[in-house]
Write a protein that holds these residues in place. Structure first.
Motif, PDB file in Angstrom:
ATOM      1  N   LYS A   1       0.820  -1.207   0.000  1.00 58.13           N
ATOM      2  CA  LYS A   1       0.000   0.000   0.000  1.00 58.13           C
ATOM      3  C   LYS A   1       0.860   1.266   0.000  1.00 58.13           C
ATOM      4  N   ALA A   2       2.141   1.134   0.350  1.00 56.24           N
ATOM      5  CA  ALA A   2       3.034   2.296   0.390  1.00 56.24           C
ATOM      6  C   ALA A   2       3.412   2.675  -1.029  1.00 56.24           C
ATOM      7  N   THR A   3       2.601   3.503  -1.644  1.00 54.34           N
ATOM      8  CA  THR A   3       2.790   3.850  -3.059  1.00 54.34           C
ATOM      9  C   THR A   3       3.545   5.148  -3.269  1.00 54.34           C
ATOM     10  N   ASN A   4       4.046   5.745  -2.185  1.00 60.51           N
ATOM     11  CA  ASN A   4       4.904   6.924  -2.303  1.00 60.51           C
ATOM     12  C   ASN A   4       5.870   6.934  -1.128  1.00 60.51           C
ATOM     13  N   ALA A   5       6.800   7.851  -1.127  1.00 60.21           N
ATOM     14  CA  ALA A   5       7.841   7.858  -0.106  1.00 60.21           C
ATOM     15  C   ALA A   5       7.275   8.070   1.284  1.00 60.21           C
ATOM     16  N   ASP A   6       6.359   9.010   1.437  1.00 59.25           N
ATOM     17  CA  ASP A   6       5.784   9.265   2.762  1.00 59.25           C
ATOM     18  C   ASP A   6       5.121   8.021   3.321  1.00 59.25           C
ATOM     19  N   ALA A   7       4.449   7.267   2.463  1.00 61.16           N
ATOM     20  CA  ALA A   7       3.749   6.071   2.916  1.00 61.16           C
ATOM     21  C   ALA A   7       4.712   4.957   3.288  1.00 61.16           C
ATOM     22  N   ALA A   8       5.908   4.949   2.699  1.00 68.92           N
ATOM     23  CA  ALA A   8       6.894   3.917   3.009  1.00 68.92           C
ATOM     24  C   ALA A   8       7.662   4.208   4.299  1.00 68.92           C
ATOM     25  N   ALA A   9       7.665   5.446   4.739  1.00 67.43           N
ATOM     26  CA  ALA A   9       8.467   5.836   5.901  1.00 67.43           C
ATOM     27  C   ALA A   9       8.140   5.045   7.172  1.00 67.43           C
ATOM     28  N   PRO A  10       6.854   4.832   7.528  1.00 66.02           N
ATOM     29  CA  PRO A  10       6.586   4.109   8.778  1.00 66.02           C
ATOM     30  C   PRO A  10       7.197   2.719   8.829  1.00 66.02           C
TER      31      PRO A  10
ATOM     32  N   LEU B   1       9.873   1.598   7.180  1.00 64.55           N
ATOM     33  CA  LEU B   1      11.329   1.712   7.292  1.00 64.55           C
ATOM     34  C   LEU B   1      11.742   2.162   8.687  1.00 64.55           C
ATOM     35  N   ALA B   2      10.879   2.907   9.356  1.00 67.34           N
ATOM     36  CA  ALA B   2      11.172   3.347  10.717  1.00 67.34           C
ATOM     37  C   ALA B   2      10.954   2.234  11.737  1.00 67.34           C
ATOM     38  N   THR B   3      10.209   1.216  11.350  1.00 65.74           N
ATOM     39  CA  THR B   3       9.816   0.168  12.291  1.00 65.74           C
ATOM     40  C   THR B   3      10.788  -1.001  12.321  1.00 65.74           C
ATOM     41  N   PHE B   4      11.297  -1.399  11.168  1.00 65.07           N
ATOM     42  CA  PHE B   4      12.094  -2.625  11.075  1.00 65.07           C
ATOM     43  C   PHE B   4      13.573  -2.323  10.854  1.00 65.07           C
ATOM     44  N   GLN B   5      14.422  -3.239  11.335  1.00 63.76           N
ATOM     45  CA  GLN B   5      15.865  -3.137  11.114  1.00 63.76           C
ATOM     46  C   GLN B   5      16.516  -4.455  11.549  1.00 63.76           C
ATOM     47  N   PRO B   6      17.394  -5.018  10.733  1.00 66.75           N
ATOM     48  CA  PRO B   6      17.816  -4.583   9.402  1.00 66.75           C
ATOM     49  C   PRO B   6      16.777  -4.915   8.343  1.00 66.75           C
ATOM     50  N   VAL B   7      16.719  -4.083   7.314  1.00 67.92           N
ATOM     51  CA  VAL B   7      15.724  -4.221   6.258  1.00 67.92           C
ATOM     52  C   VAL B   7      16.389  -4.628   4.946  1.00 67.92           C
TER      53      VAL B   7
ATOM     54  N   LEU C   1      13.349   9.713   1.912  1.00 73.33           N
ATOM     55  CA  LEU C   1      13.555   8.582   2.826  1.00 73.33           C
ATOM     56  C   LEU C   1      15.011   8.421   3.229  1.00 73.33           C
ATOM     57  N   SER C   2      15.849   9.377   2.875  1.00 76.09           N
ATOM     58  CA  SER C   2      17.286   9.219   3.105  1.00 76.09           C
ATOM     59  C   SER C   2      17.631   9.018   4.576  1.00 76.09           C
ATOM     60  N   GLY C   3      16.839   9.550   5.470  1.00 73.25           N
ATOM     61  CA  GLY C   3      17.101   9.371   6.891  1.00 73.25           C
ATOM     62  C   GLY C   3      16.982   7.928   7.347  1.00 73.25           C
ATOM     63  N   PHE C   4      16.287   7.117   6.563  1.00 71.73           N
ATOM     64  CA  PHE C   4      16.108   5.708   6.918  1.00 71.73           C
ATOM     65  C   PHE C   4      17.115   4.795   6.223  1.00 71.73           C
TER      66      PHE C   4
ATOM     67  N   VAL D   1      18.722   0.151   6.160  1.00 68.87           N
ATOM     68  CA  VAL D   1      18.573  -0.767   5.034  1.00 68.87           C
ATOM     69  C   VAL D   1      19.888  -1.508   4.808  1.00 68.87           C
ATOM     70  N   ALA D   2      19.829  -2.833   4.952  1.00 65.32           N
ATOM     71  CA  ALA D   2      21.023  -3.641   4.698  1.00 65.32           C
ATOM     72  C   ALA D   2      21.305  -3.742   3.204  1.00 65.32           C
ATOM     73  N   LYS D   3      20.225  -3.865   2.427  1.00 63.69           N
ATOM     74  CA  LYS D   3      20.365  -3.943   0.979  1.00 63.69           C
ATOM     75  C   LYS D   3      19.010  -3.656   0.360  1.00 63.69           C
ATOM     76  N   ALA D   4      19.003  -3.070  -0.830  1.00 67.42           N
ATOM     77  CA  ALA D   4      17.763  -2.774  -1.549  1.00 67.42           C
ATOM     78  C   ALA D   4      17.729  -3.557  -2.856  1.00 67.42           C
ATOM     79  N   TYR D   5      16.504  -3.927  -3.252  1.00 65.49           N
ATOM     80  CA  TYR D   5      16.281  -4.716  -4.461  1.00 65.49           C
ATOM     81  C   TYR D   5      15.276  -3.937  -5.303  1.00 65.49           C
ATOM     82  N   LEU D   6      15.732  -3.394  -6.419  1.00 63.10           N
ATOM     83  CA  LEU D   6      14.953  -2.430  -7.180  1.00 63.10           C
ATOM     84  C   LEU D   6      14.170  -3.129  -8.286  1.00 63.10           C
ATOM     85  N   ILE D   7      12.883  -2.763  -8.384  1.00 64.93           N
ATOM     86  CA  ILE D   7      11.996  -3.371  -9.369  1.00 64.93           C
ATOM     87  C   ILE D   7      11.311  -2.282 -10.190  1.00 64.93           C
ATOM     88  N   GLY D   8      10.821  -2.657 -11.370  1.00 57.43           N
ATOM     89  CA  GLY D   8       9.956  -1.799 -12.150  1.00 57.43           C
ATOM     90  C   GLY D   8      10.648  -0.609 -12.802  1.00 57.43           C
TER      91      GLY D   8
END
Length: 481
Positions: free
Chosen positions: A347-356, A358-364, A380-383, A387-394
């Protein structure tokens, strides 16, 4: 299923907009004995209403002098950027404009209790949680409005007369958007929850003052027998609480903070410990798997205040919060593979929606991307350190890769299923106790999926495929031995 609007018997009602709520309004009004004139500019929507005993006419042909009210779909502009032409027609004829939630209240006033929930963020989770807790307490409850079923698609009360001289057990829990609240005039919830206020829908309300004013309507008709639950962690919300407390015939207040605001009645500290200063009750909100993170602690604390007002004991609240499954695609825990947790936040379809998330889990191990929106993931740079690693799609893969460059290890995975497999393999090697594979795309889904729900289901399917593959490997190893 619909609730017959018997208070409209023999009257005429206009209905404009025949999607989910509009079609339910047509059925409820017709079954209650009203004459209904309806229209939708979409031919397919009109076709769905054609067999419901409604007169389908363009609004210019309606007998406006006969109409008792106009039920307007919440998505139709009422004021900004400019009123829809039908709004001018109604006002010119002196016809009241309202929504389905208002009609439900008018039909059942005195025959049921109402809980109304609004806020910029978190209202769907809070609405669902309140409904879950009431259900766990054995109370007959219907949940709808801006979430799930429309207000007039809910079940009618099982009894038509008040029980024990008060209210029957039936409680209606309604999520209400600012669009719907703009169309509520007599609605008086027994309990109203307003979670927070941040900029949103300004194109529909003109500015923050207009947006706030629409939200404030949730308390407009409440009095001393009612409870208003407010999150007060924004300055605007502190101001709302002060103004409400000074109002003549004000409702009682339960002010909630997860940010240590001084005026709060219910406090949640940084470890998730909730304390109710009104009665000394305490809850450890960090113990509930589906309610992780500070934003969910606010949701949970407000839900607690609402259901305690309705008589639910703390023991049942504790059990109910522990069993609450969460909402699909909203920080939903969908599996565990060894020590690795998998979380669907599609449901996190924009950066603001993804912030919670990223703030909750670690390592991501973060699966991110899709069709990018303005601003991308720069906010989202503050989070990023989480993030241990990111996997980019689309479609966003290259753009997001440039943002993450030299800051977050990442790989362009392309497809969601491949990203899940790669993230699961990497997370399994993490030395931490509970690494998290998180789908929180911060982008729209439309490049690869029809909607965020389909994207979330694909994520769950990919996680389940990991379990299937592990089971097959285990079976092969056993047979080889």
């Amino acid at each position: 299923m619909s609730i017959p609007l018997s208070h409209l018997k023999g009257k005429s009602l206009g209905v404009f907009g025949l999607a989910r709520s509009g079609l339910a309004t047509v059925k409820a009004a017709v079954s209650g004995g009203a004459r209904v004139y309806a229209w939708d500019n979409r031919e397919d929507a009109r076709a769905k209403a054609a067999g419901e005993g409604v007169t389908l006419q363009e609004p210019g042909e309606w007998p406006w002098e006969e109409l008792a009210a106009l039920a307007l779909a919440p998505g139709v502009p009422l004021t900004h950027p400019e009123p829809h032409p039908i709004v001018g027609m109604a006002r010119g004829a002196g016809v009241e404009i309202l929504c389905d939630a208002e009609l439900l209240f008018r039909e059942l006033e005195g025959k049921a209790r109402f809980v109304a929930i609004t806020g910029t963020n978190g209202k769907s989770t809070t609405t669902a949680l309140i409904g879950h807790l009431l259900g766990e307490a054995g109370i007959a409850v219907e949940v709808g409005g801006n979430i799930g079923r429309s207000a007039l698609d809910l079940a009618a009360p099982s009894a038509s007369e008040p029980v024990s001289g008060s209210f029957p057990e039936q409680i209606y829990v309604l999520e209400l958007s600012s669009y719907q609240l703009d169309l509520c005039h007599r609605l008086r919830p027994n309990v109203a929850v307003w979670l927070n206020l941040t900029p949103d829908h300004l194109d529909r309300h003109g500015d923050m003052a207009g947006y706030r004013h629409a939200k404030e309507r949730i308390f407009a008709k409440m009095g001393g027998d009612d409870l208003a639950v407010l999150g007060i962690d924004e300055t605007d919300m502190e101001e709302v609480a002060v103004a409400l407390s000074e109002r003549a015939q004000a409702p009682r207040l339960a002010r909630v903070t997860v940010r240590e605001r001084d005026a709060a009645d219910i406090r949640v500290d940084e470890a998730g410990q909730m304390t109710d200063a009104r009665n000394g009750e305490r809850l450890n909100l960090s113990a509930f798997p589906s309610l992780r993170g500070r934003h969910n602690w606010q949701n949970a604390a407000c839900a607690y205040a609402a259901v305690r007002e309705l008589g639910v004991p703390v023991s049942i609240i504790t059990e109910g919060m522990a069993s609450f499954p969460g909402l699909e695609h909203r920080m939903q825990i969908v599996g565990r593979h060894g020590k690795v947790l998998f979380v669907d936040d599609s449901k996190a379809t924009n950066a603001d929606a993804a912030a919670p998330a990223l703030a909750t889990f670690q390592p991501v191990y973060w699966i991110v991307g899709g069709r990018p929106k303005a601003g991308g993931i720069h906010g989202l740079s503050g989070f990023f350190p989480r993030v241990a690693k990111a996997y980019l799609i689309g479609e966003a893969a290259d753009e997001f890769s440039a943002t993450l460059a030299a800051r977050v290890p990442h790989v362009i995975a392309g497809e969601l299923a491949r990203a899940v497999r790669m993230a699961a393999e990497d997370a399994a090697l993490d030395p931490e106790d509970e690494p998290v594979v998180l789908l929180s795309p911060a982008a729209a889904s439309f490049d690869q999926f029809p909607d965020f729900e389909a994207r979330g289901r694909a994520f769950v399917a990919a996680v389940n495929a990991l379990d299937d593959a592990s089971a097959q490997q285990a079976a092969l190893s056993e047979s080889a031995s």
